[in-house]
Write a protein that holds these residues in place. Structure first.
Motif, PDB file in Angstrom:
ATOM      1  N   ASP A 171       0.878  -1.181   0.000  1.00  0.00           N
ATOM      2  CA  ASP A 171       0.000   0.000   0.000  1.00  0.00           C
ATOM      3  C   ASP A 171       0.909   1.223   0.000  1.00  0.00           C
ATOM      4  O   ASP A 171       1.706   1.406   0.927  1.00  0.00           O
ATOM      5  CB  ASP A 171      -0.892  -0.025   1.238  1.00  0.00           C
ATOM      6  N   ILE A 172       0.797   2.044  -1.038  1.00  0.00           N
ATOM      7  CA  ILE A 172       1.705   3.173  -1.235  1.00  0.00           C
ATOM      8  C   ILE A 172       0.926   4.477  -1.186  1.00  0.00           C
ATOM      9  O   ILE A 172      -0.143   4.592  -1.797  1.00  0.00           O
ATOM     10  CB  ILE A 172       2.422   3.087  -2.603  1.00  0.00           C
ATOM     11  N   GLY A 173       1.438   5.439  -0.474  1.00  0.00           N
ATOM     12  CA  GLY A 173       0.873   6.784  -0.500  1.00  0.00           C
ATOM     13  C   GLY A 173       1.738   7.684  -1.373  1.00  0.00           C
ATOM     14  O   GLY A 173       2.952   7.739  -1.187  1.00  0.00           O
ATOM     15  N   ILE A 174       1.140   8.366  -2.347  1.00  0.00           N
ATOM     16  CA  ILE A 174       1.885   9.255  -3.246  1.00  0.00           C
ATOM     17  C   ILE A 174       1.532  10.697  -2.900  1.00  0.00           C
ATOM     18  O   ILE A 174       0.386  11.103  -3.008  1.00  0.00           O
ATOM     19  CB  ILE A 174       1.566   8.962  -4.721  1.00  0.00           C
ATOM     20  N   ARG A 175       2.528  11.430  -2.469  1.00  0.00           N
ATOM     21  CA  ARG A 175       2.310  12.810  -2.055  1.00  0.00           C
ATOM     22  C   ARG A 175       2.485  13.721  -3.268  1.00  0.00           C
ATOM     23  O   ARG A 175       3.480  14.420  -3.434  1.00  0.00           O
ATOM     24  CB  ARG A 175       3.287  13.175  -0.945  1.00  0.00           C
ATOM     25  N   ASN A 176       1.496  13.700  -4.134  1.00  0.00           N
ATOM     26  CA  ASN A 176       1.583  14.471  -5.367  1.00  0.00           C
ATOM     27  C   ASN A 176       0.191  14.530  -5.979  1.00  0.00           C
ATOM     28  O   ASN A 176      -0.727  13.858  -5.543  1.00  0.00           O
ATOM     29  CB  ASN A 176       2.578  13.823  -6.335  1.00  0.00           C
TER      30      ASN A 176
END
Length: 346
Positions: free
Chosen positions: A95-100
């Motif tokens: 599970d990846i969070g992309i800050r963009n």
């Protein structure tokens, strides 16, 4: 495989996963990303237009993705779990969070909780990506859904199933090309010799680690009555139908083979006796609840056991056979688990 070796494998796969993420999202380097892929890489698909791609299409998808949005994406790995499927194949669920944010369909969308399922294979001294599926819920900055989340989730589930189907088909093709495939002509399953090779390889790699492998021995009840009463063709049809039932219901990490006569054997990695018993009971119900068009019900009996410290493949199989005999003696159409402490010497 001893625990130290397992930890080392998990760490190596995790490092390959992180290297892939960094090259893909932060460095945005298509050439370097291709070098991290295996020759059969496929299965890319995210967002509203999900699809399954073959290796050539996957290369095009990577290059188009990076050329359209070359700017780096900052990301954070929320969770990542490595599961070895065998000694040279491992699954990563993350599970990846992309800050963009990116522009898509005229809307500014924040990407959060990107869910990835990746399969890595050890090739030429390195762990390389062979299969990837990604999905994410898309939301507007104010928190409202840009697309129906349920529709995205349904589409992701379909795609993930297709990825696994493609994975298993390509794995079979790879083994055929290497001259390793040995299948039963009637059912299309691996035959006894091939399963025996797999078991010896797995047990040797696990070094007899308790609870790391279970086997389920399955035998169709009264198959001889079908052959004698309705003919060999009807018996062959039953064998093929039962093979399909078992094949459709075992887990993607399990292996299934025609063991001989009306018998099948399933090898279940990373599975203890209790988990294998649950699976065997589900398989028993599936066979018993199927109408084979014979005019009478058809059932199967199951013997279950799990790897113990100091086990050998012959000992493991003999315990499964003992469980199958006990199931037959108990009236058939049942599951019997051989005592976990009872080791049959090799």
């Amino acid at each position: 495989m001893e625990q130290a070796d397992r930890n080392q494998l998990n760490e190596a796969v995790n490092q390959a996963f992180l290297r892939y993420l960094d090259t893909w999202l932060r460095k945005r380097d298509a050439a370097a990303l291709h070098d991290l892929n295996g020759p059969l890489v496929h299965g890319f698909g995210t967002g509203a237009n999900e699809s399954v791609y073959d290796p050539d299409e996957a290369r095009e998808v990577i290059e188009r993705d990076i050329s359209q949005v070359p700017e780096p994406f900052e990301y954070a790995v929320r969770t990542a779990k490595v599961t070895p499927l065998c000694t040279d194949v491992a699954l990563v669920a993350a599970d990846i969070g992309i800050r963009n944010t990116i522009l898509a369909q005229g809307q500014e969308l924040a990407l959060d909780h990107l869910r990835l399922t990746l399969v890595f294979r050890y090739i030429d001294g390195a762990w390389r990506l062979e299969h990837l599926h990604g999905s994410f819920p898309a939301t507007e900055p104010d928190g409202e859904e840009a697309w129906p989340l349920q529709a995205l989730e349904d589409r992701a589930a379909v795609l993930q199933r297709k990825v696994w189907e493609r994975y298993r088909a390509q794995e079979a093709a790879r083994q055929c090309e290497e001259g390793q495939a040995s299948t039963d002509a009637l059912t299309g399953l691996p035959n006894r010799e091939r399963m025996d090779e797999l078991l010896h390889r797995e047990v040797a790699g696990l070094n007899g680690q308790s609870g790391a492998l279970a086997v389920i021995l399955i035998d169709i009840d009264h198959l001889n009555l079908v052959n004698e009463g309705l003919g060999q063709e009807a018996g062959d049809r039953v064998l093929a139908d039962v093979a399909n039932i078992l094949r459709d219901r075992i887990r993607v990490t399990d292996a299934l083979a025609r063991w001989g006569g009306g018998a099948f054997l399933s090898a279940c990695p990373m599975t203890d006796g209790l988990e294998a018993e649950y699976l065997a009971r589900a398989l028993r119900r599936a066979v018993a609840e199927t109408d084979f068009g014979l005019g009478f019900p058809l059932t199967a009996s199951f013997g279950v056991t799990a790897l113990q410290a100091g086990d050998t493949v012959p000992g493991l199989i003999r315990r499964a056979e003992r469980g199958l005999r006990q199931a037959k003696e108990a009236g058939r159409d049942t599951v019997q688990v051989v005592c976990r402490e009872e080791i049959v010497p090799g």
